[in-house]
Design a protein around this motif. Structure first.
Motif, PDB file in Angstrom:
ATOM      1  N   LEU B  45      31.127 -10.472  13.024  1.00  0.00           N
ATOM      2  CA  LEU B  45      30.452  -9.622  11.998  1.00  0.00           C
ATOM      3  C   LEU B  45      29.854 -10.248  11.014  1.00  0.00           C
ATOM      4  CD1 LEU B  45      32.809  -6.452  11.786  1.00  0.00           C
ATOM      5  CD2 LEU B  45      30.935  -6.626  13.123  1.00  0.00           C
ATOM      6  N   HIS B  46      30.337 -11.429  10.620  1.00  0.00           N
ATOM      7  CA  HIS B  46      29.920 -12.227   9.546  1.00  0.00           C
ATOM      8  C   HIS B  46      28.409 -12.712  10.037  1.00  0.00           C
ATOM      9  CE1 HIS B  46      28.935 -15.993   7.236  1.00  0.00           C
ATOM     10  NE2 HIS B  46      29.537 -15.370   6.300  1.00  0.00           N
ATOM     11  N   THR B  47      28.421 -13.258  11.392  1.00  0.00           N
ATOM     12  CA  THR B  47      27.004 -13.762  11.880  1.00  0.00           C
ATOM     13  C   THR B  47      26.186 -12.585  11.959  1.00  0.00           C
ATOM     14  OG1 THR B  47      28.497 -15.078  13.370  1.00  0.00           O
ATOM     15  CG2 THR B  47      26.297 -15.034  13.806  1.00  0.00           C
ATOM     16  N   PHE B  48      26.667 -11.466  12.308  1.00  0.00           N
ATOM     17  CA  PHE B  48      25.706 -10.100  12.269  1.00  0.00           C
ATOM     18  C   PHE B  48      25.150  -9.642  11.012  1.00  0.00           C
ATOM     19  CE2 PHE B  48      25.230  -8.558  16.470  1.00  0.00           C
ATOM     20  CZ  PHE B  48      24.456  -7.518  16.312  1.00  0.00           C
ATOM     21  N   LEU B  49      26.007  -9.733   9.962  1.00  0.00           N
ATOM     22  CA  LEU B  49      25.714  -8.925   8.912  1.00  0.00           C
ATOM     23  C   LEU B  49      25.651  -9.608   7.372  1.00  0.00           C
ATOM     24  CD1 LEU B  49      28.321  -5.822   9.231  1.00  0.00           C
ATOM     25  CD2 LEU B  49      25.595  -5.909   9.977  1.00  0.00           C
ATOM     26  N   ILE B  50      26.137 -10.880   7.509  1.00  0.00           N
ATOM     27  CA  ILE B  50      26.005 -11.455   6.235  1.00  0.00           C
ATOM     28  C   ILE B  50      24.995 -12.885   6.308  1.00  0.00           C
ATOM     29  CG2 ILE B  50      27.282 -12.830   4.384  1.00  0.00           C
ATOM     30  CD1 ILE B  50      29.548 -10.671   5.300  1.00  0.00           C
ATOM     31  N   ALA B  51      25.351 -13.585   7.429  1.00  0.00           N
ATOM     32  CA  ALA B  51      24.861 -14.721   7.796  1.00  0.00           C
ATOM     33  C   ALA B  51      23.355 -14.742   7.763  1.00  0.00           C
ATOM     34  CB  ALA B  51      25.377 -15.422   9.056  1.00  0.00           C
TER      35      ALA B  51
END
Lengths: 310, 360
Positions: B45-51
């Protein structure tokens, strides 16, 4: 002369083959619409059927289990639509669109590692050796099993609406759900069953694409057939016989580019590829010129959510 | 037994809460999905939405992606408000890109920005023309616009394929189905020094403002709203139904055409076979998610652009399938429709005695 007859025979054969997925989806959608439910999710259900059928057949090596799983997947997708559109009474147009967008995404996701994998699909069967009959032999007796299944389903739906009591119930529910409820008919259950039949047919049509027509899986391989089938139901004025006619007519449209190339003309395949879509628009225009006719044949409660009275 | 009971009045709270709820449900399902696929859900989810947004380059790309979605969605919202179901933003976008490219390629050595203005106008007109076919058929023959606009999407895609393989193909481009790169005169200027964000995003923001004025402040917008809510009422009031139908389709077609021509003159710089990864379809979801309101749509298109970027990044970093993006899009729309039920209904508990009746 002999060569021409051969070409005609092949053309008729290809017409039925190409028209079969349209016939299946349109039959399912017609039953669904007769019960008053407009499901625009055909394209999504078809793709899910295609991918489920392909993966199952690929894994088990059994085409029949593949077809069964495809129909089951179509039914599951239609239940998702049914829950939101029938039970929760959401807008049917928006829900159908969502089903299509969701189905395109989910099928591509599930099938990602199967793109381009080879599979041995359904082979043509020579029924009673009649496939060598001139002109119509190959069309009627040289097809694969799923095409014959589509013939049987067509006859079944024809019988269902013409002579059976459940067929009458579906029509009653679609024409006037409140009156149907008042005489004790199960409106919600009927609509669910009709939607599920539509799902099963779309799943079967998907399996036909990935296991018989072009035995492989590719993203978005239904290429708008679900939408053309929706137009086909209007074209047929919700009459079973005309669905068959229309499906094969559109089948012919889609293979026209082969004919044109076969005759030696050099036209871009991309331009000819637009033919079925252009034909759909033209047909829709001719039909909608006569609104009275559409009003006369369309199920009266089509697309309207049903709220139970208490 | 839990049952749905109609509310007396639609819940104003749920109108705004429903998209948030749908987003949360998509997030939760996404986390479950990632876990099931064997990824760490938090990393995924971090890769998807924040990174994707961690540097200025990322933010710039974000706005680049959001521009076409925003332009299409804002136009669709105008049409949907009037109950005109334009599903054809994708085709209108492709026609804008196609015709814009055809004009841009006529000026191979131009430096003048007048060329750019001409190209943009032609792109807008092409989108309007493509939507105009549906408008003509709808007003003249009552032909269902859902089916015609969908068919026109497929036809536009075929035309684009024909053009890049045929007349617009770069003669010096070896055998790639691509046009020649556009001249400097036919290229959109960028807004910032670094990054690719271009004037198209500014144009999209202007479109948001204009549409906001149209739908919230003008009589025309009011007429559209009435027509959308109750066609009969609009008829009795004497509102020009056909003219309104034309107008909303011209607006949405023109904006989608602009989106297309901005893509080819901006980030892409030439005509290629896959101009759009389904922006026109994603815009349908964005229009609903943004409650058909310009500000809501601005937020929703930023979210949608983020999903596109996250999908690409996750594909590179975690090697997830590319289709994850469209899967999330579809899921979002489904959850939204289900949550929207709570605007008009509420859940109540019924007594067990009514169970048999309720289950019947």
């Amino acid at each position: 002369m002999d060569f021409d007859l051969n070409m005609l025979s092949n053309l008729l054969y290809a017409m039925v083959r190409t028209g079969t997925p349209l016939l299946l989806v349109a039959l399912g959608e017609m039953v669904c619409e007769k019960s008053g439910v407009l499901n625009l999710g055909q394209e999504g259900m078809m793709l899910m059927g295609a991918v489920a059928g392909f993966i199952t057949a690929y894994a088990t090596g059994n085409l029949f289990i593949g077809v069964l799983l495809a129909m089951l997947m179509g039914i599951l997708m239609s239940l998702l639509f049914g829950f939101i559109a029938i039970t929760l009474n959401a807008n049917q147009v928006a829900t159908g669109l969502a089903l299509t967008i969701f189905g395109i995404g989910l099928s591509a996701f599930i099938g990602a590692s199967y793109v381009g994998q080879p599979i041995k699909g359904f082979e043509p069967i020579n029924v009673a050796g009649l496939s060598d009959t001139p002109i119509i032999g190959k069309m009627l007796f040289g097809q694969d099993l799923l095409v014959y299944l589509s013939f049987i389903i067509f006859l079944g739906v024809y019988w269902f609406f013409r002579w059976s009591r459940p067929g009458l119930i579906v029509k009653a529910v679609g024409e006037n759900p409140h009156a149907a409820e008042a005489v004790g008919l199960p409106v919600i259950r009927t609509r669910y069953l009709a939607v599920m039949f539509g799902g099963a047919m779309a799943g079967l049509a998907g399996a036909y694409l990935s296991l018989a027509y072009t035995p492989m899986w590719a993203e978005n391989m239904s290429a708008g057939r679900g939408w053309i089938a929706l137009a086909l139901v209007v074209f047929a004025s919700w009459q079973t016989g005309r669905i068959l006619l229309g499906a094969y007519l559109f089948g012919l449209m889609s293979i026209l580019h082969l004919v044109v190339q076969g005759l030696g003309f050099n036209v871009s395949p991309n331009l000819l590829g637009s033919m079925p879509y252009i034909a759909t628009i033209v047909v829709l225009v001719f039909l909608s010129m006569n609104q009275k006719r559409i009003k006369l044949y369309a199920p009266i409660s089509l697309g309207k959510p049903f709220h139970r009275s208490r | 037994m839990i049952k749905l009971q109609p509310r007396r009045e639609p819940s104003a709270l749920m109108v705004y809460l429903s998209p948030v709820l749908a987003g949360l449900l998509t997030l939760i399902t996404g986390a479950i999905l990632f876990t099931a696929l064997g990824y760490n859900p938090l990393t995924a989810l971090h890769t998807f939405l924040i990174a994707p947004l961690q540097d200025s380059q990322g933010v710039s790309e974000w706005l680049v992606k959001a521009s076409p979605i925003l332009l299409c969605a804002i136009g669709l919202a105008v049409a949907y408000r009037a109950n005109i179901w334009n599903i054809g933003a994708e085709g209108q976008l492709l026609m804008g890109a196609l015709v814009g490219s055809a004009v841009a390629l006529q000026f191979p050595d131009s430096e003048s920005k007048a060329v750019l203005v001409l190209v943009l106008i032609c792109g807008i007109l092409a989108g309007m023309f493509w939507a105009g076919i549906a408008a003509y058929l709808k007003t003249q023959f009552n032909t269902n616009e859902i089916l015609t606009t969908i068919m026109l999407n497929y036809i536009a895609l075929n035309l684009l394929q024909y053009a890049v393989h045929g007349p617009l193909k770069d003669p010096e481009g070896y055998s790639f189905p691509e046009s020649a790169a556009f001249s400097a005169g036919a290229t959109l200027p960028t807004l910032m020094e670094d990054g690719r964000v271009h004037i198209g995003f500014g144009l999209a923001l202007i479109a948001v403002l204009l549409v906001w004025f149209l739908v919230s402040k003008s009589f025309l917008g009011f007429q559209m709203k009435v027509m959308g809510m109750e066609a009969k009422a609009a008829k009795f009031a004497g509102y020009p139904e056909k003219r309104l139908t034309w107008l909303v389709l011209m607006i949405s077609g023109g904006l989608a055409g602009l989106a297309g021509v901005c893509e080819v003159t901006g980030p892409i710089g030439q005509l290629i076979p896959n101009v759009s990864p389904g922006y026109g379809y994603a815009a349908i979801i964005v229009a609903f998610l943004g409650r058909l309101h310009p500000i809501g749509i601005l937020a929703a298109s930023l979210l949608m652009a983020l999903i596109y970027m996250g999908g690409e990044l996750a594909q590179i970093k975690l090697s997830t399938p590319a289709a994850l993006t469209s899967l999330f899009q579809g899921m979002l729309l489904f959850y939204l429709l289900a949550c929207d039920v709570l605007i008009r209904y509420r859940f109540i508990k019924t007594k067990p005695t009514t169970l048999s009746q309720g289950a019947n």
